[in-house]
Enzyme design. Structure first.
Site, PDB file in Angstrom:
ATOM      1  N   HIS A  39       0.846  -1.211   0.000  1.00 18.48           N
ATOM      2  CA  HIS A  39       0.000   0.000   0.000  1.00 18.48           C
ATOM      3  C   HIS A  39       0.882   1.262   0.000  1.00 18.48           C
ATOM      4  CE1 HIS A  39      -3.084  -2.593   2.373  1.00 18.48           C
ATOM      5  NE2 HIS A  39      -3.562  -2.443   1.144  1.00 18.48           N
ATOM      6  N   ARG A 114      -1.664  -5.598  -8.670  1.00 21.92           N
ATOM      7  CA  ARG A 114      -0.482  -6.439  -8.495  1.00 21.92           C
ATOM      8  C   ARG A 114      -0.395  -7.364  -9.709  1.00 21.92           C
ATOM      9  NH1 ARG A 114      -2.641  -7.918  -2.704  1.00 21.92           N
ATOM     10  NH2 ARG A 114      -4.393  -7.984  -4.124  1.00 21.92           N
TER      11      ARG A 114
END
Ligand code: PNS
Length: 191
Positions: A39, A114
């Site tokens: 994050h 991702r």
């Protein structure tokens, strides 16, 4: 603000950068239970594009099975990004993300990607958010490759069973995990 002359493709052109006040406000929403280094990587990348980012912890008071409370999650985000000062604001909200974004005057939602496997879920959310508020755009940022397998859910699970999650979360989050696990086992002993 004065107009700056710039050379684009060898051609002199007058490009006026937008005043900072006109720059879009961006929200990076998520559960952040807890914030991970993945994050943080996305937030720092977003700060290269947006002057300020509101990191917004989403919670549902009726069915939140989170490990950390919303204020704890907000405090961890603040601690993890203390070095950037007021360019990052940590907040929490309940209800629809697009309503929250509208309330705080944000036009852009940031989401991290991702692997390809994230795409389906992100695509659905983006289309639903666009259906609800067509003027709010979602911008995707690719996480650094060292974070491709990092998720709060997996990190929590591994930490709960005593696995090593160093380098996947900030060091102070490791301490929070240890506190939480110690509290849980004390509760268990008491019955
Ligand atoms: O960290 P996550 O779980 O990937 O984040 C998902 C989140 C919090 C962004 C999403 O569940 C959300 O936006 N929740 C708020 C409620 C809402 O707006 N739901 C409709 C989304 S299309």
């Amino acid at each position: 603000m004065p107009t700056r002359k710039r050379s684009i493709g060898g051609v002199r052109s007058a490009v006026k950068p937008p005043p900072a006040a006109d720059a879009p406000t961006a929200v990076y929403p998520g559960s952040f239970d807890p914030i991970t280094n993945g994050h943080i990587d996305i937030i720092r990348r977003a700060l290269r594009v947006f002057p300020r980012v509101t990191v917004a912890v989403a919670y549902n008071p009726n069915k939140d099975a989170a490990m950390f409370t919303p204020p704890e999650r907000v405090a961890m985000i603040e601690q993890a990004l203390a070095d950037v000062g007021d360019r990052v604001i940590a907040d929490s909200f309940t209800g629809l993300l697009v309503d929250y974004a509208e309330r705080i005057g944000a036009q852009v939602l940031i989401r991290g990607l991702r692997a390809v496997s994230d795409f389906e879920y992100e695509f659905q959310m983006t289309m639903m958010n666009r259906h609800l508020k067509p003027k709010i755009e979602t911008v995707f940022m690719m996480a650094g490759e060292q974070y491709f397998y990092t998720s709060s859910r997996l990190v929590k699970e591994v930490a709960t069973f005593g696995g090593d999650v160093r380098n996947l979360v900030p060091d102070f989050v490791l301490d929070r995990f240890a506190e939480r696990l110690a509290r849980k086992s004390a509760e268990k002993r008491r019955g």
